[in-house]
Design a protein around this motif. Sequence first.
Motif, PDB file in Angstrom:
ATOM      1  N   LYS A  28       0.825  -1.216   0.000  1.00  0.00           N
ATOM      2  CA  LYS A  28       0.000   0.000   0.000  1.00  0.00           C
ATOM      3  C   LYS A  28       0.856   1.262   0.000  1.00  0.00           C
ATOM      4  N   GLN A  29       1.921   1.214   0.785  1.00  0.00           N
ATOM      5  CA  GLN A  29       2.740   2.409   0.901  1.00  0.00           C
ATOM      6  C   GLN A  29       3.368   2.778  -0.446  1.00  0.00           C
ATOM      7  N   SER A  30       3.883   1.775  -1.161  1.00  0.00           N
ATOM      8  CA  SER A  30       4.484   2.057  -2.467  1.00  0.00           C
ATOM      9  C   SER A  30       3.427   2.579  -3.433  1.00  0.00           C
ATOM     10  N   GLN A  31       2.236   1.984  -3.388  1.00  0.00           N
ATOM     11  CA  GLN A  31       1.167   2.441  -4.274  1.00  0.00           C
ATOM     12  C   GLN A  31       0.813   3.903  -3.995  1.00  0.00           C
ATOM     13  N   ARG A  32       0.780   4.248  -2.712  1.00  0.00           N
ATOM     14  CA  ARG A  32       0.507   5.644  -2.357  1.00  0.00           C
ATOM     15  C   ARG A  32       1.606   6.555  -2.891  1.00  0.00           C
ATOM     16  N   GLN A  33       2.857   6.087  -2.815  1.00  0.00           N
ATOM     17  CA  GLN A  33       3.963   6.914  -3.320  1.00  0.00           C
ATOM     18  C   GLN A  33       3.826   7.168  -4.818  1.00  0.00           C
ATOM     19  N   ILE A  34       3.414   6.120  -5.542  1.00  0.00           N
ATOM     20  CA  ILE A  34       3.239   6.270  -6.995  1.00  0.00           C
ATOM     21  C   ILE A  34       2.144   7.309  -7.278  1.00  0.00           C
ATOM     22  N   GLU A  35       1.034   7.204  -6.540  1.00  0.00           N
ATOM     23  CA  GLU A  35      -0.061   8.168  -6.738  1.00  0.00           C
ATOM     24  C   GLU A  35       0.377   9.591  -6.400  1.00  0.00           C
ATOM     25  N   GLU A  36       1.090   9.730  -5.285  1.00  0.00           N
ATOM     26  CA  GLU A  36       1.565  11.055  -4.874  1.00  0.00           C
ATOM     27  C   GLU A  36       2.443  11.688  -5.942  1.00  0.00           C
ATOM     28  N   PHE A  37       3.343  10.905  -6.496  1.00  0.00           N
ATOM     29  CA  PHE A  37       4.268  11.443  -7.496  1.00  0.00           C
ATOM     30  C   PHE A  37       3.494  11.868  -8.740  1.00  0.00           C
ATOM     31  N   ALA A  38       2.505  11.053  -9.127  1.00  0.00           N
ATOM     32  CA  ALA A  38       1.681  11.398 -10.290  1.00  0.00           C
ATOM     33  C   ALA A  38       0.956  12.727 -10.044  1.00  0.00           C
ATOM     34  N   LYS A  39       0.461  12.886  -8.829  1.00  0.00           N
ATOM     35  CA  LYS A  39      -0.260  14.113  -8.473  1.00  0.00           C
ATOM     36  C   LYS A  39       0.646  15.337  -8.549  1.00  0.00           C
ATOM     37  N   ILE A  40       1.842  15.187  -8.032  1.00  0.00           N
ATOM     38  CA  ILE A  40       2.812  16.292  -8.046  1.00  0.00           C
ATOM     39  C   ILE A  40       3.118  16.700  -9.498  1.00  0.00           C
ATOM     40  N   LYS A  41       3.323  15.700 -10.344  1.00  0.00           N
ATOM     41  CA  LYS A  41       3.639  15.993 -11.745  1.00  0.00           C
ATOM     42  C   LYS A  41       2.475  16.722 -12.420  1.00  0.00           C
ATOM     43  N   LYS A  42       1.279  16.264 -12.082  1.00  0.00           N
ATOM     44  CA  LYS A  42       0.086  16.870 -12.675  1.00  0.00           C
ATOM     45  C   LYS A  42      -0.049  18.342 -12.263  1.00  0.00           C
ATOM     46  N   GLU A  43       0.154  18.598 -10.978  1.00  0.00           N
ATOM     47  CA  GLU A  43       0.042  19.982 -10.493  1.00  0.00           C
ATOM     48  C   GLU A  43       1.078  20.893 -11.143  1.00  0.00           C
ATOM     49  N   LEU A  44       2.296  20.386 -11.268  1.00  0.00           N
ATOM     50  CA  LEU A  44       3.349  21.200 -11.888  1.00  0.00           C
ATOM     51  C   LEU A  44       2.994  21.495 -13.341  1.00  0.00           C
ATOM     52  N   THR A  45       2.566  20.444 -14.044  1.00  0.00           N
ATOM     53  CA  THR A  45       2.221  20.606 -15.453  1.00  0.00           C
ATOM     54  C   THR A  45       1.076  21.601 -15.627  1.00  0.00           C
ATOM     55  N   ALA A  46       0.060  21.447 -14.767  1.00  0.00           N
ATOM     56  CA  ALA A  46      -1.097  22.350 -14.848  1.00  0.00           C
ATOM     57  C   ALA A  46      -0.680  23.800 -14.637  1.00  0.00           C
TER      58      ALA A  46
END
Length: 377
Positions: free
Chosen positions: A178-196
């Motif tokens: 679960k922890q690794s999955q959360r890390q993957i989601e968090e990183f995706a979110k960060i990338k999305k916010e930066l791109t936006a």
Amino acid sequence: MRFRSRLVVDLNLFAENISQLRSHCSQNEILLMVKANAYGHGLVPIVKFSVEELKIKEFGCATLQEALTIREELKDLEFEVYVFSDVQLDVSDSAHLYLNRRITPVISSLRDLKWVLENKEFAHLPLSLKFNTGMNRLGLESYQVGDVISLLKANGRKTIHHLMSHFASASLFIQKNKQSQRQIEEFAKIKKELTAAGILFEKSSMSNSGAIEQDVGLEETHIRPGLMVYGPSSLIPKYKEKSWWQGKNISALDTYIIKTFPVEKGTPIGYGATPCPDNGIIAVIALGYGDGLSTNYQGATVHHKGFAGIICGKVNMDMAQVLFPSQAEEKLKEGDYIRIWGHDTADVIRLAEETGAITYELFCQLTNRVPRIYSFR
Ligand SMILES: *Cc1c(COP(=O)(O)O)cnc(C)c1O
């Protein structure tokens, strides 16, 4: 330095490991981790070989000194080097070295980011930012993305050179963690916010060996392998079948027998007079904790000419005693080379279990009294 006790580093095996990695991760660039003396294998020779023979162009160190060492010793080679943790941007003597020696600090805090952005000298420093997505060690926090964006914009910067994060539990089964999955989601979110927000990032990476071995994070431009390129899988033995990695250990740790003598069960052996656990023959070997054969090697197995010996009594600073069965007497010769670990990764994996350590540690703890000898072709 010693002569007959030595770490033989086979650069052909290193090249094979890199080519296996490249053929599996054909879409990714390699940022090779060479911190801690290239995991004990020798920083300068490993980087030199990687650039000259393997065309690797990016390296990761933990300290500024490591990065300076390769810049200074390999002046004519073209490569990029990052410093990950011990960045010391706030030490005025060290800050200018990043500029003068073309070393990229990995920025892990708002304080360092502000410092770099507001310091005109650093206007052209490639910005490498590392976010904490759940490792909870270093890193910009994911709730700070907004602050990062404002800071970048306020200082006229639109581009991040390399955006990074780091897995905490890549040695476990990532798909079910679960922890690794959360890390993957968090990183995706960060990338999305930066791109936006209109911030570009030229490069991105998240995966250390354990993740790479499970095909996780390969959608980023870069991978950051460490342990695996030196041989062993990073996955804990329980999950070893989750990894596709079939690396060879690039090093072999050799020593030799200084002396042999027969013993009876109960004979006090060495410092602390540890009673010998059995009858047999003792081989005194020329490696001790002064070389990185830690006291935890007591009880570990050493194979020689078809016999299994056990390190018995306390490991000394300069020597250790290996107890072989009496039948080995004819075969054990003073002056014989004896191998602590070889190119089959099973050796170091077993030793890690027997010594209660991890393979990373067995490599890193070798001191500079053990010469590193390189072979190629
Ligand atoms: C050490 C390190 C790696 C490599 O880790 P391995 O488990 O050895 O592959 C990758 N990224 C960062 C930031 C590191 O510090």
